[in-house]
Design a protein around this motif. Sequence first.
Motif, PDB file in Angstrom:
ATOM      1  N   GLY A 276     -12.957  12.578  -4.516  1.00 15.41           N
ATOM      2  CA  GLY A 276     -12.146  12.144  -3.216  1.00 15.41           C
ATOM      3  C   GLY A 276     -13.006  12.313  -1.969  1.00 15.41           C
ATOM      4  N   ARG A 329      -2.455  14.862  -4.982  1.00 14.19           N
ATOM      5  CA  ARG A 329      -2.131  13.790  -6.084  1.00 14.19           C
ATOM      6  C   ARG A 329      -0.776  13.403  -5.985  1.00 14.19           C
ATOM      7  NH1 ARG A 329      -4.992  17.971  -8.757  1.00 14.19           N
ATOM      8  NH2 ARG A 329      -7.381  17.443  -8.893  1.00 14.19           N
ATOM      9  N   GLU A 339      -2.762   5.328  -7.238  1.00 18.49           N
ATOM     10  CA  GLU A 339      -2.926   5.332  -6.024  1.00 18.49           C
ATOM     11  C   GLU A 339      -1.888   6.273  -5.182  1.00 18.49           C
ATOM     12  OE1 GLU A 339      -4.181   2.414  -2.146  1.00 18.49           O
ATOM     13  OE2 GLU A 339      -4.217   1.590  -3.966  1.00 18.49           O
ATOM     14  N   PHE A 340      -2.365   7.186  -4.147  1.00 20.26           N
ATOM     15  CA  PHE A 340      -1.450   7.930  -3.700  1.00 20.26           C
ATOM     16  C   PHE A 340      -0.711   7.136  -2.638  1.00 20.26           C
ATOM     17  CE2 PHE A 340       0.173  11.099  -0.545  1.00 20.26           C
ATOM     18  CZ  PHE A 340       0.691  12.083  -1.474  1.00 20.26           C
ATOM     19  N   LYS A 363      -8.203  12.932  -1.948  1.00 15.64           N
ATOM     20  CA  LYS A 363      -7.474  12.353  -3.009  1.00 15.64           C
ATOM     21  C   LYS A 363      -8.218  12.806  -4.354  1.00 15.64           C
ATOM     22  CE  LYS A 363      -4.741  10.469  -0.160  1.00 15.64           C
ATOM     23  NZ  LYS A 363      -4.866   9.193   0.381  1.00 15.64           N
ATOM     24  N   ASN A 364      -7.657  12.861  -5.269  1.00 20.66           N
ATOM     25  CA  ASN A 364      -8.259  13.171  -6.789  1.00 20.66           C
ATOM     26  C   ASN A 364      -8.791  14.606  -6.892  1.00 20.66           C
ATOM     27  OD1 ASN A 364      -8.713  12.689  -9.479  1.00 20.66           O
ATOM     28  ND2 ASN A 364     -10.504  11.282  -8.967  1.00 20.66           N
TER      29      ASN A 364
END
Length: 509
Positions: A276, A329, A339-340, A363-364
């Motif tokens: 991310g 997440r 997708e957030f 993210k991730n």
Amino acid sequence: MGSQQIDIVMLPFMAHGHLIPFLSLATQIHHRTGFNIAIANTPLNIQYLRSAFHQHQNPPWIHLFELPFNSAGHGLPPNSENTENLPLDQIGKLVISSVSLKTPFHNLLLDIIKKQGKPPLCIISDVFFGWVVEVANIMNTVNITFATSGAYGTLALFSFWLNLPHRKTDSEVFNLPGFPERCKFHVSQLHEFMRKADGNDSWSRFLKSQFSSSLQSFGWLTNTAEELEPLGLDSLRKYTQFPVWPIGPLLHKQLLNKSPLSSSSSTRQHAGKSPGISAEKCVEWLDMHDLASVLYISFGSQNTVSRSQMMELAIGLEKSWTPFIWVIRPPLGFDLKAEFRSEWLPEGFEARMKESNQGLLVKNWAPQLEILSHKSTGAFLSHCGWNSTMESLSQGVKIIGWPMAAEQAFNSKMLVDEMGVSVELTRGVQSSISSEKVKEVIGIVMEKEGKGGDMKRKVEEIAHQIREAVKDEGNEKGSSIKAKDDFISAIKTRKQEVFSASILDLSAN
């Protein structure tokens, strides 16, 4: 396999948090002995292990064997061969389906014995694979169980499933066989499926059978150190009545040396995942903050929190004014790989955090090793998974506990009650938390004096104990190095005893 003799065969459970410690253990055993080691698992997990090596080429001393596995045949989605991205009910199916590896694993051992004319010194298997004890006996070798977690948490998990003590009392507080009377456990530390366990459910039937068989092993290896868990190790040894070798923690070498981590360190730990944020950008952001001022937040690769919990956590973080890195997440009930959405956070939250430089949302997944080893990181809001816990403690980073599943609540209890290096914020995804509680706990843990200061002194002492335990410099050997040597000596002696007995049997006939 070629003409090389295989000395040890390993069988990890199908989860990244188990595969990597097994690979680390294999590497360390080889470096001490020169042994050739085989790791067997399902095809996609072998592919994952291979990706952890430089240019996907495993060294010649390690042999990776694929065991056929059809996930769809066990009610799992196609290509589901480990716990990644599986909900709990499907993880249960995966755990139970692991028994289907028995026949192909048996056949693999037969092939190894046929080619080299003798069985391996031992088979090292995961705690969930009690059936390996029987296979090892048939093959005229010994089984060693490897607990990739710590002694306290592993014993608590075993004792719970073998005894179901919460069913034997009307109280919410109970004792676990194997632990001193002073160690009180609470039903809120049990995941929902553990609270519902009554001995007749699928989890109870499977785990009681496998754990009972694991207790017939020749001995156990644990991913901890003698100095770290005096209570856990003493209790585990009394409970199992066989050798327990604490050979950990199995951590990235650069974490233990306190030397700068290469940018690929975390990448290899999370092979096959899309970052991310780059390690360089993460370190650059950390460099802008004061010593031990940043809170790192991550719930592991398989967990998330509910939508309401996520909202309150975000509000509490903003109120605390504490700088943070949050590996975020989608909340519970949504696809973790999706997708957030900004609607899952307070309106304008991400923009405000970016503008003020208070927060970095990743993210991730994030480069965890680089974050925890950075001087600006002061605490870790964690699910208390064992690998993350050891990484944090090794760097002298305090913990805020938010355990989710498995033995994590037991790990959290130990961190609070026995080590004094953690404060628990809440448990699981069903609990309700308030932004005020989030702010309060962060304030307690991040403060330089008072309880936060006491925690810092204790966690620094534990970090020192970890480095001493794995020290291997000339004549200076730490407790975990000595335990590895004792383990290797024990299996060699055991092998010689088995060989001598077989010669006597032949002579008698």
